[in-house]
Design a protein around this motif. Structure first.
Motif: not given
Length: 178
Positions: A19-25
């Motif tokens: 979730g975190c990496y998907g939101a950042i990218q």
């Protein structure tokens, strides 16, 4: 039990990372995977909650059996730093109880002196302590609503996570590419 908790923690860490990496990218694929994992975890938590509620008597029986085994090991232990002593003392302090239903008769307070919570006097600690089996039954019958409230809070938080991840995913899809 410990291995299950470690595995669940690792899965939750992985899902949080998605979730975190998907939101950042700003990746729809990662956010969609995050949403799917949240839905699966939510379904598993609901199923586990229903199973636990239906089988609460069996769970209470298993907890009492675990306590009895730890209590017997604590009685046999030669040092006061054994794991069984720590488990039994935690049960006794948390539930304010002492000993199982079918324990050594109360005439022999030697085992109670180092394992049970201290009262004002030795006579009070021997006569006024309730059995831990009774306290475990009270916990599963009387305090079940607290477990239910905690489960509902976790469910609401997960629903908000799912909603926000879908809103973010749709927002990324509808935004203009620079």
């Amino acid at each position: 039990g410990i291995y299950i908790l470690i595995a669940v923690g690792a899965v939750m860490m992985f899902v949080g990372f998605l979730g975190c990496y998907g939101a950042i990218q700003e990746s729809q694929c990662l956010l969609g995977t995050f949403f799917t994992c949240l839905v699966i975890l939510f379904a598993c938590e609901v199923a586990a909650g229903i199973w636990g509620f239906v089988n609460k008597d069996q769970i209470a029986k298993d907890v009492k059996q675990f306590y009895d085994q730890a209590f017997q090991q604590a009685l046999m232990a030669e040092s006061e730093t054994s794991n069984a002593n720590a488990v039994v003392k935690t049960f006794h302090e948390t539930l304010d109880c002492c000993g199982p239903d079918t324990a050594i008769p109360p005439m022999t307070p030697l085992w109670r002196s180092d394992l049970c919570p201290k009262k004002d006097s030795l006579l009070k600690s021997i006569t006024e302590q309730e059995s831990c089996h009774k306290k475990i039954d009270e916990l599963f019958s009387g305090k079940l609503y607290l477990i239910g409230i905690a489960a509902i809070v976790v469910a609401v938080i997960m629903i908000f996570e799912m909603i926000l991840s879908m809103v973010l995913c749709c927002g990324i899809r509808n935004s203009s590419v620079y």
